[in-house]
Design a protein around this motif. Structure first.
Motif, mmCIF file in Angstrom:
data_model
loop_
_atom_site.group_PDB
_atom_site.id
_atom_site.type_symbol
_atom_site.label_atom_id
_atom_site.label_comp_id
_atom_site.label_asym_id
_atom_site.label_seq_id
_atom_site.Cartn_x
_atom_site.Cartn_y
_atom_site.Cartn_z
ATOM 1 N N LYS A 1 0.715 -1.274 0.164
ATOM 2 C CA LYS A 1 -0.022 0.170 0.039
ATOM 3 C C LYS A 1 0.753 1.088 0.057
ATOM 4 N N TRP A 2 1.996 1.228 0.370
ATOM 5 C CA TRP A 2 2.883 2.320 1.059
ATOM 6 C C TRP A 2 4.122 2.407 -0.123
ATOM 7 N N CYS A 3 4.499 3.832 -0.339
ATOM 8 C CA CYS A 3 5.688 3.971 -1.085
ATOM 9 C C CYS A 3 7.072 3.373 -0.211
ATOM 10 N N SER A 4 6.807 3.568 0.965
ATOM 11 C CA SER A 4 7.925 3.168 1.947
ATOM 12 C C SER A 4 7.314 2.495 3.124
ATOM 13 N N MET A 5 7.604 1.436 3.429
ATOM 14 C CA MET A 5 7.123 1.089 4.915
ATOM 15 C C MET A 5 7.641 1.676 5.953
ATOM 16 N N ALA A 6 9.133 2.337 5.820
ATOM 17 C CA ALA A 6 9.632 2.972 6.740
ATOM 18 C C ALA A 6 9.282 4.473 7.036
ATOM 19 N N THR A 7 8.567 4.975 6.123
ATOM 20 C CA THR A 7 7.948 6.094 6.325
ATOM 21 C C THR A 7 6.550 6.135 6.248
ATOM 22 N N CYS A 8 5.758 6.061 5.022
ATOM 23 C CA CYS A 8 4.551 6.271 5.156
ATOM 24 C C CYS A 8 3.901 4.831 5.792
#
Length: 171
Positions: A149-156
């Motif tokens: 779902k997210w561009c980056s698990m670490a951020t979004c």
């Protein structure tokens, strides 16, 4: 990740949100550098054409097609970008190679539209916008179940999970 996917994401993700503000990385020096890193001319006309391609593709991918961009429907805008392009086959020892012929300042935008077409054909339903409404980035989902779902698990991803947890805890 192959070249088409990298190019497509580089252009789609050239308008990130930082501190709540949209930043257009196709402006000025950063736009010139991005274009030149992909073999482009780096001219202002090329940046404008890349911006048209990016904005149209973002609308198509989101499925929230605005009525028009520069007086054209989104699909017509993409058609105008590729209208003067010609691909011709060239046979080599390794097979057929397709050479792209387009005006210099249009070539990179044409490459981006062709990359989009290639990515959606190779990974149907896997090119999408980040699920974080405050993000303006895109991803190609390579996960086995196709549920990224997210561009980056670490951020979004972490932000969205933290918000969901906070709303469950406060309710």
């Amino acid at each position: 990740m192959h070249r088409d996917e990298e190019l497509l994401l580089a252009v789609l993700n050239s308008a990130p949100v930082s501190a709540g503000r949209l930043i257009d990385c196709l402006d000025g020096t950063s736009g010139r550098e991005l274009a030149q890193s992909w073999g482009g001319t780096g001219t202002a006309d090329e940046s404008a054409q890349l911006r048209r391609a990016r904005d149209a593709l973002q609308s198509v991918i989101r499925g929230a097609e605005p009525p028009d961009i520069d007086g054209l429907t989104v699909i017509d805008g993409l058609t105008v970008i590729v209208d003067d392009a010609v691909r011709t086959p060239r046979v080599t020892r390794d097979g057929v190679v397709w050479d792209l012929q387009a005006p210099d300042d249009d070539r990179l935008a044409v490459d981006v539209v062709l990359a989009w077409s290639s990515v959606v054909a190779e990974f149907p339903g896997r090119l999408r916008a980040c699920a974080n409404d405050e993000c303006n980035l895109f991803l190609v989902d390579h996960s086995r179940p196709g549920t990224a779902k997210w561009c980056s698990m670490a951020t979004c991803g972490n932000r969205m999970k933290a918000r969901a947890h906070a709303s469950r805890s406060s309710g």
